[in-house]
Scaffold this active site. Structure first.
Site, PDB file in Angstrom:
ATOM      1  N   ALA A  12      -0.669   5.860   9.097  1.00 37.05           N
ATOM      2  CA  ALA A  12      -0.197   6.689   9.816  1.00 37.05           C
ATOM      3  C   ALA A  12      -0.611   7.896  10.070  1.00 37.05           C
ATOM      4  O   ALA A  12      -0.875   8.571  10.970  1.00 37.05           O
ATOM      5  CB  ALA A  12       1.173   6.354  10.259  1.00 37.05           C
ATOM      6  N   ASP A  80     -13.619   6.186   3.086  1.00 35.18           N
ATOM      7  CA  ASP A  80     -13.160   5.984   1.713  1.00 35.18           C
ATOM      8  C   ASP A  80     -13.079   7.513   1.051  1.00 35.18           C
ATOM      9  O   ASP A  80     -13.983   8.180   1.290  1.00 35.18           O
ATOM     10  CB  ASP A  80     -14.435   5.310   1.153  1.00 35.18           C
ATOM     11  CG  ASP A  80     -13.785   4.686  -0.453  1.00 35.18           C
ATOM     12  OD1 ASP A  80     -12.779   4.179  -0.301  1.00 35.18           O
ATOM     13  OD2 ASP A  80     -14.531   4.932  -1.306  1.00 35.18           O
ATOM     14  N   PHE A 163       0.197  13.926  -0.464  1.00 35.08           N
ATOM     15  CA  PHE A 163       0.291  12.424  -1.277  1.00 35.08           C
ATOM     16  C   PHE A 163      -0.693  12.569  -2.398  1.00 35.08           C
ATOM     17  O   PHE A 163      -1.330  13.423  -2.535  1.00 35.08           O
ATOM     18  CB  PHE A 163      -0.235  11.394  -0.200  1.00 35.08           C
ATOM     19  CG  PHE A 163      -1.509  11.216   0.235  1.00 35.08           C
ATOM     20  CD1 PHE A 163      -1.958  12.373   1.149  1.00 35.08           C
ATOM     21  CD2 PHE A 163      -2.247  10.509  -0.469  1.00 35.08           C
ATOM     22  CE1 PHE A 163      -3.293  12.115   1.405  1.00 35.08           C
ATOM     23  CE2 PHE A 163      -3.730  10.283   0.087  1.00 35.08           C
ATOM     24  CZ  PHE A 163      -3.845  11.181   1.123  1.00 35.08           C
ATOM     25  N   GLY A 164      -0.703  11.264  -3.174  1.00 36.75           N
ATOM     26  CA  GLY A 164      -1.637  11.224  -4.050  1.00 36.75           C
ATOM     27  C   GLY A 164      -1.716  12.262  -5.178  1.00 36.75           C
ATOM     28  O   GLY A 164      -1.001  12.627  -5.718  1.00 36.75           O
ATOM     29  N   ASP A 166      -2.622  15.268  -4.619  1.00 37.27           N
ATOM     30  CA  ASP A 166      -2.467  16.555  -4.109  1.00 37.27           C
ATOM     31  C   ASP A 166      -1.659  17.546  -5.157  1.00 37.27           C
ATOM     32  O   ASP A 166      -2.287  18.842  -5.199  1.00 37.27           O
ATOM     33  CB  ASP A 166      -1.660  16.724  -2.736  1.00 37.27           C
ATOM     34  CG  ASP A 166      -2.739  16.440  -1.420  1.00 37.27           C
ATOM     35  OD1 ASP A 166      -3.775  16.602  -1.720  1.00 37.27           O
ATOM     36  OD2 ASP A 166      -2.084  15.517  -0.751  1.00 37.27           O
ATOM     37  N   HIS A 191     -11.260  17.224   3.021  1.00 36.01           N
ATOM     38  CA  HIS A 191     -12.350  16.690   3.042  1.00 36.01           C
ATOM     39  C   HIS A 191     -12.571  15.803   4.308  1.00 36.01           C
ATOM     40  O   HIS A 191     -13.615  15.344   4.965  1.00 36.01           O
ATOM     41  CB  HIS A 191     -12.440  15.510   1.582  1.00 36.01           C
ATOM     42  CG  HIS A 191     -11.066  15.264   1.466  1.00 36.01           C
ATOM     43  ND1 HIS A 191      -9.865  15.812   1.461  1.00 36.01           N
ATOM     44  CD2 HIS A 191     -10.913  13.919   0.811  1.00 36.01           C
ATOM     45  CE1 HIS A 191      -8.910  15.115   1.234  1.00 36.01           C
ATOM     46  NE2 HIS A 191      -9.550  13.737   0.558  1.00 36.01           N
ATOM     47  N   ARG A 192     -10.985  14.979   4.443  1.00 34.48           N
ATOM     48  CA  ARG A 192     -11.218  13.968   5.731  1.00 34.48           C
ATOM     49  C   ARG A 192     -11.688  14.718   6.980  1.00 34.48           C
ATOM     50  O   ARG A 192     -12.332  14.292   7.689  1.00 34.48           O
ATOM     51  CB  ARG A 192     -10.022  13.419   5.816  1.00 34.48           C
ATOM     52  CG  ARG A 192      -9.933  12.056   6.628  1.00 34.48           C
ATOM     53  CD  ARG A 192      -8.888  11.124   6.513  1.00 34.48           C
ATOM     54  NE  ARG A 192      -8.670  10.753   5.135  1.00 34.48           N
ATOM     55  CZ  ARG A 192      -7.913  11.169   4.121  1.00 34.48           C
ATOM     56  NH1 ARG A 192      -7.136  12.132   4.364  1.00 34.48           N
ATOM     57  NH2 ARG A 192      -8.084  10.561   3.006  1.00 34.48           N
TER      58      ARG A 192
HETATM   59  P1  IMP Z   1      -8.240   6.180   0.510  1.00 39.71           P
HETATM   60  O1  IMP Z   1      -9.660   6.073   0.261  1.00 39.71           O
HETATM   61  O2  IMP Z   1      -7.809   7.199   1.643  1.00 39.71           O
HETATM   62  O3  IMP Z   1      -7.421   4.975   0.488  1.00 39.71           O
HETATM   63  O4  IMP Z   1      -8.019   7.132  -0.806  1.00 39.71           O
HETATM   64  C1  IMP Z   1      -8.063   6.855  -2.058  1.00 39.71           C
HETATM   65  C2  IMP Z   1      -7.311   7.699  -2.893  1.00 39.71           C
HETATM   66  O5  IMP Z   1      -7.915   8.845  -3.203  1.00 39.71           O
HETATM   67  C3  IMP Z   1      -6.109   7.865  -2.563  1.00 39.71           C
HETATM   68  O6  IMP Z   1      -5.236   6.840  -2.909  1.00 39.71           O
HETATM   69  C4  IMP Z   1      -5.688   9.098  -3.322  1.00 39.71           C
HETATM   70  O7  IMP Z   1      -5.385   8.707  -4.613  1.00 39.71           O
HETATM   71  C5  IMP Z   1      -6.826   9.842  -3.539  1.00 39.71           C
HETATM   72  N1  IMP Z   1      -6.895  10.731  -2.401  1.00 39.71           N
HETATM   73  C6  IMP Z   1      -7.754  10.767  -1.480  1.00 39.71           C
HETATM   74  N2  IMP Z   1      -7.452  11.763  -0.439  1.00 39.71           N
HETATM   75  C7  IMP Z   1      -6.540  12.510  -1.163  1.00 39.71           C
HETATM   76  C8  IMP Z   1      -5.818  13.685  -0.579  1.00 39.71           C
HETATM   77  O8  IMP Z   1      -6.091  14.359   0.519  1.00 39.71           O
HETATM   78  N3  IMP Z   1      -4.788  14.203  -1.493  1.00 39.71           N
HETATM   79  C9  IMP Z   1      -4.569  13.515  -2.484  1.00 39.71           C
HETATM   80  N4  IMP Z   1      -5.107  12.303  -3.154  1.00 39.71           N
HETATM   81  C10 IMP Z   1      -6.102  11.892  -2.299  1.00 39.71           C
END
Ligand code: IMP
Length: 208
Positions: A12, A80, A163-164, A166, A191-192
């Protein structure tokens, strides 16, 4: 622009960011679930770009198999992303989500990365978040964009936002980790966000 973007994610937070950045294209934006196009996808590519394209093509195929007349003006997109740490040869990279196991808490994964960097000085703790966005256009053509945010791996987890990884990703310009930025601040440099804005420019060139 006319048509619909179907984005291959169930997240989301990502959908919110996508709507914010691509909203001004005039395209309708649906998640894979909203479009009823949920698909099991094996991400076995060897780069962020390859994995994003595998996902986008898999969803495009699912839609095409349904023979839905609405597919005529659908753009299928997928992303990704992950964290690349230079001193670890680019790890965890495309394996960021799977590092130490998908279900391992991020505090453990981050702790492990900090431990592996023990003794590595500031200037060699460079890292980046990378995001690739792939699109399959109504013509069948494909486009991929990449966005990057540069930073350094810290020495402890700081911040509760995001998250992740960060809390360990320190951004020198801001003097804090991405977990200490507000969602708005992070979207501005993320990045996104960068990959999505690059995709918006590509769509402007290619879609009426
Ligand atoms: P996904 O491809 O968006 O599923 O991201 C893969 C993984 O990269 C995530 O589960 C996080 O572990 C890490 N990751 C990607 N973008 C971020 C971010 O903006 N902050 C923190 N971890 C990230």
């Amino acid at each position: 622009m006319k048509g619909t973007i179907i984005f291959a994610t169930g997240n989301a937070g990502k959908m919110r960011e996508i709507r914010e950045i691509l909203g001004d294209t005039g395209l309708k934006i649906l998640s894979m679930k909203e479009a009823g196009a949920e698909t099991d996808i094996v991400e076995d590519g060897d780069s962020f770009e390859a994995n994003a394209m595998i996902k986008a093509k898999a969803v495009a195929r699912t839609l095409a198999e349904r023979n839905d007349p609405a597919c005529g003006d659908v753009i299928v997109m997928a992303d990704d992303s992950g964290l690349e740490i230079d001193a670890l040869g680019g790890e965890p990279g495309i394996y960021s989500a799977r590092y130490m196991g998908e279900d391992t808490p991020y505090s453990v994964k981050s702790g492990s990365l900090i431990e592996r960097l023990a003794g590595v000085p500031d200037e060699r703790r460079t890292a980046r978040f990378v995001c690739a966005i792939a699109a399959v256009l109504p013509s069948g053509d494909t486009v991929v964009t990449r966005g990057v945010v540069e930073g350094r791996i810290g020495y402890e987890e700081l911040g509760d936002n995001g998250f992740g990884y960060d809390p360990i990703f320190y951004v020198p310009e801001y003097g804090c980790t991405t977990a200490q930025l507000t969602e708005e601040e992070k979207n501005r440099i993320s990045h996104r966000g960068r990959a999505l804005r690059a995709m918006r420019e590509e769509l402007k060139k290619r879609i009426e």
